[in-house]
Design an enzyme around this catalytic site. Structure first.
Site, PDB file in Angstrom:
ATOM      1  N   ARG A   1      -9.627   0.817   8.701  1.00  0.00           N
ATOM      2  CA  ARG A   1      -9.118  -0.520   8.993  1.00  0.00           C
ATOM      3  C   ARG A   1     -10.144  -1.350   9.738  1.00  0.00           C
ATOM      4  O   ARG A   1      -9.873  -2.503  10.074  1.00  0.00           O
ATOM      5  CB  ARG A   1      -7.868  -0.385   9.866  1.00  0.00           C
TER       6      ARG A   1
ATOM      7  N   ARG B   1      11.334  -0.857  10.626  1.00  0.00           N
ATOM      8  CA  ARG B   1      10.285  -0.351  11.510  1.00  0.00           C
ATOM      9  C   ARG B   1      10.205  -1.205  12.766  1.00  0.00           C
ATOM     10  O   ARG B   1      10.300  -2.421  12.703  1.00  0.00           O
ATOM     11  CB  ARG B   1       8.932  -0.385  10.782  1.00  0.00           C
TER      12      ARG B   1
ATOM     13  N   ARG C   1      11.460  -5.950   5.093  1.00  0.00           N
ATOM     14  CA  ARG C   1      11.252  -4.548   4.683  1.00  0.00           C
ATOM     15  C   ARG C   1      12.220  -3.607   5.412  1.00  0.00           C
ATOM     16  O   ARG C   1      12.455  -3.733   6.615  1.00  0.00           O
ATOM     17  CB  ARG C   1       9.813  -4.154   5.025  1.00  0.00           C
TER      18      ARG C   1
ATOM     19  N   ARG D   1      -0.359  -8.507  13.708  1.00  0.00           N
ATOM     20  CA  ARG D   1      -0.903  -7.573  12.708  1.00  0.00           C
ATOM     21  C   ARG D   1      -1.678  -8.326  11.617  1.00  0.00           C
ATOM     22  O   ARG D   1      -2.717  -7.864  11.162  1.00  0.00           O
ATOM     23  CB  ARG D   1       0.223  -6.753  12.078  1.00  0.00           C
TER      24      ARG D   1
ATOM     25  N   LYS E   1       0.818  -1.217   0.000  1.00  0.00           N
ATOM     26  CA  LYS E   1       0.000   0.000   0.000  1.00  0.00           C
ATOM     27  C   LYS E   1       0.851   1.265   0.000  1.00  0.00           C
ATOM     28  O   LYS E   1       0.641   2.162  -0.798  1.00  0.00           O
ATOM     29  CB  LYS E   1      -0.905   0.048   1.244  1.00  0.00           C
TER      30      LYS E   1
HETATM   31  P1  ADP Z   1       1.012  -1.720   7.697  1.00  0.00           P
HETATM   32  O1  ADP Z   1       0.042  -1.436   6.605  1.00  0.00           O
HETATM   33  O2  ADP Z   1       2.296  -2.268   7.160  1.00  0.00           O
HETATM   34  O3  ADP Z   1       0.464  -2.552   8.828  1.00  0.00           O
HETATM   35  P2  ADP Z   1       0.831   1.029   8.726  1.00  0.00           P
HETATM   36  O4  ADP Z   1       1.987   1.937   8.645  1.00  0.00           O
HETATM   37  O5  ADP Z   1      -0.347   1.319   7.861  1.00  0.00           O
HETATM   38  O6  ADP Z   1       1.453  -0.394   8.396  1.00  0.00           O
HETATM   39  O7  ADP Z   1       0.298   0.916  10.230  1.00  0.00           O
HETATM   40  C1  ADP Z   1       1.140   0.617  11.301  1.00  0.00           C
HETATM   41  C2  ADP Z   1       0.329   0.444  12.585  1.00  0.00           C
HETATM   42  O8  ADP Z   1      -0.344   1.681  12.911  1.00  0.00           O
HETATM   43  C3  ADP Z   1      -0.799  -0.594  12.520  1.00  0.00           C
HETATM   44  O9  ADP Z   1      -0.340  -1.891  12.799  1.00  0.00           O
HETATM   45  C4  ADP Z   1      -1.764  -0.058  13.609  1.00  0.00           C
HETATM   46  O10 ADP Z   1      -1.329  -0.423  14.904  1.00  0.00           O
HETATM   47  C5  ADP Z   1      -1.641   1.453  13.476  1.00  0.00           C
HETATM   48  N1  ADP Z   1      -2.666   1.984  12.559  1.00  0.00           N
HETATM   49  C6  ADP Z   1      -2.471   2.487  11.314  1.00  0.00           C
HETATM   50  N2  ADP Z   1      -3.637   2.838  10.741  1.00  0.00           N
HETATM   51  C7  ADP Z   1      -4.621   2.549  11.645  1.00  0.00           C
HETATM   52  C8  ADP Z   1      -6.043   2.654  11.657  1.00  0.00           C
HETATM   53  N3  ADP Z   1      -6.730   3.127  10.605  1.00  0.00           N
HETATM   54  N4  ADP Z   1      -6.715   2.248  12.770  1.00  0.00           N
HETATM   55  C9  ADP Z   1      -6.064   1.766  13.823  1.00  0.00           C
HETATM   56  N5  ADP Z   1      -4.735   1.618  13.884  1.00  0.00           N
HETATM   57  C10 ADP Z   1      -4.002   2.002  12.803  1.00  0.00           C
END
Ligand code: ADP
Ligand code: ZN
Length: 206
Positions: free
Chosen positions: A88, A153, A122, A164, A13
């Site tokens: 999400r 990360r 990654r 996750r 993404k």
């Molecule tokens: P990835 O898509 O690789 O899991 P992100 O950078 O999008 O990574 O998100 C990292 C973390 O941030 C998620 O695992 C979650 O804990 C938190 N997070 C991100 N977006 C949301 C969301 N819309 N609602 C709740 N938690 C979120």
């Protein structure tokens, strides 16, 4: 155009979002990036977010929805936006509907068994956010776009990734059905090169 990107962690993404935002001239809004910025700056939101992110859990909807709402009110979103990592949960999608109208939802599909290797391998640029995979870095440790150091990360370790992925299956994947019923879901095969996936997304967006 108001676009959402869906897909499991590691589906690509973020990588595609940067390119799409550039192509369409719209802001790339990543809730993950917003949380990481707040964590780095040790803001109150950052402190809350860190306690969930470190465990591979979702940050509570109230916190996340408010952040996105405020961000979408900014002037630069008037002509469109690309949301990456939000919504999400179905509750987040319902909240979003109350303050903005989504026009297209792209689901980047990668088989679950490919994701673990993608995420644990990654490396990201601490400065511009570009993502790389160790298999393609040939031992390089700096960003080929801006020269800054690449980092792993904190939530990209095997243990956190497992939770996750579990959260994705249980809480996020029902969103594909949610948007399919609204007739705005576009499926894209996320396997192949970054350019191949990008071309597929462009062609479904028309
Ligand atoms: P990835 O898509 O690789 O899991 P992100 O950078 O999008 O990574 O998100 C990292 C973390 O941030 C998620 O695992 C979650 O804990 C938190 N997070 C991100 N977006 C949301 C969301 N819309 N609602 C709740 N938690 C979120
Ligand atoms: Zn960089």
């Amino acid at each position: 155009m108001n676009i959402l990107l869906l897909g499991a962690p590691g589906a690509g993404k973020g990588t595609q979002a940067v390119r799409l935002a550039e192509r369409y001239g719209i802001p790339h809004i990543s809730t993950g990036d917003i949380f990481r910025y707040n964590i780095k700056e040790k803001t109150p939101i950052g402190v809350i977010a860190k306690s969930y992110i470190d465990k591979g859990q979702l940050v509570p909807d109230e916190v996340t929805v408010q952040i996105v709402k405020e961000r979408l009110e900014k002037e630069d979103c008037k002509s469109g936006y690309l949301l990456d990592g939000f919504p999400r949960t179905v509750a987040q999608a319902e909240a979003l509907e109350k303050f903005s109208k989504v026009e297209a939802v792209v689901d980047i599909d990668v088989p679950l068994d490919k994701l673990l290797k993608r995420i644990t391998g990654r490396r990201v640029c601490g400065s511009c956010g570009e993502s790389y995979h160790i298999d393609h870095l040939d031992g390089k440790t700096s960003c080929s776009k801006c020269g800054e150091e690449l980092i792993q990360r904190a939530d990209d370790n095997e243990q956190t990734v497992a939770s996750r992925l579990d959260v994705y299956v249980k809480q996020t994947s029902p969103l594909t059905e949610y948007y399919a019923e609204k007739g705005i879901l576009k499926n894209v095969n996320g396997m192949g090169s970054v350019d191949e996936v990008f071309d597929r997304i462009i062609s479904v967006l028309g």
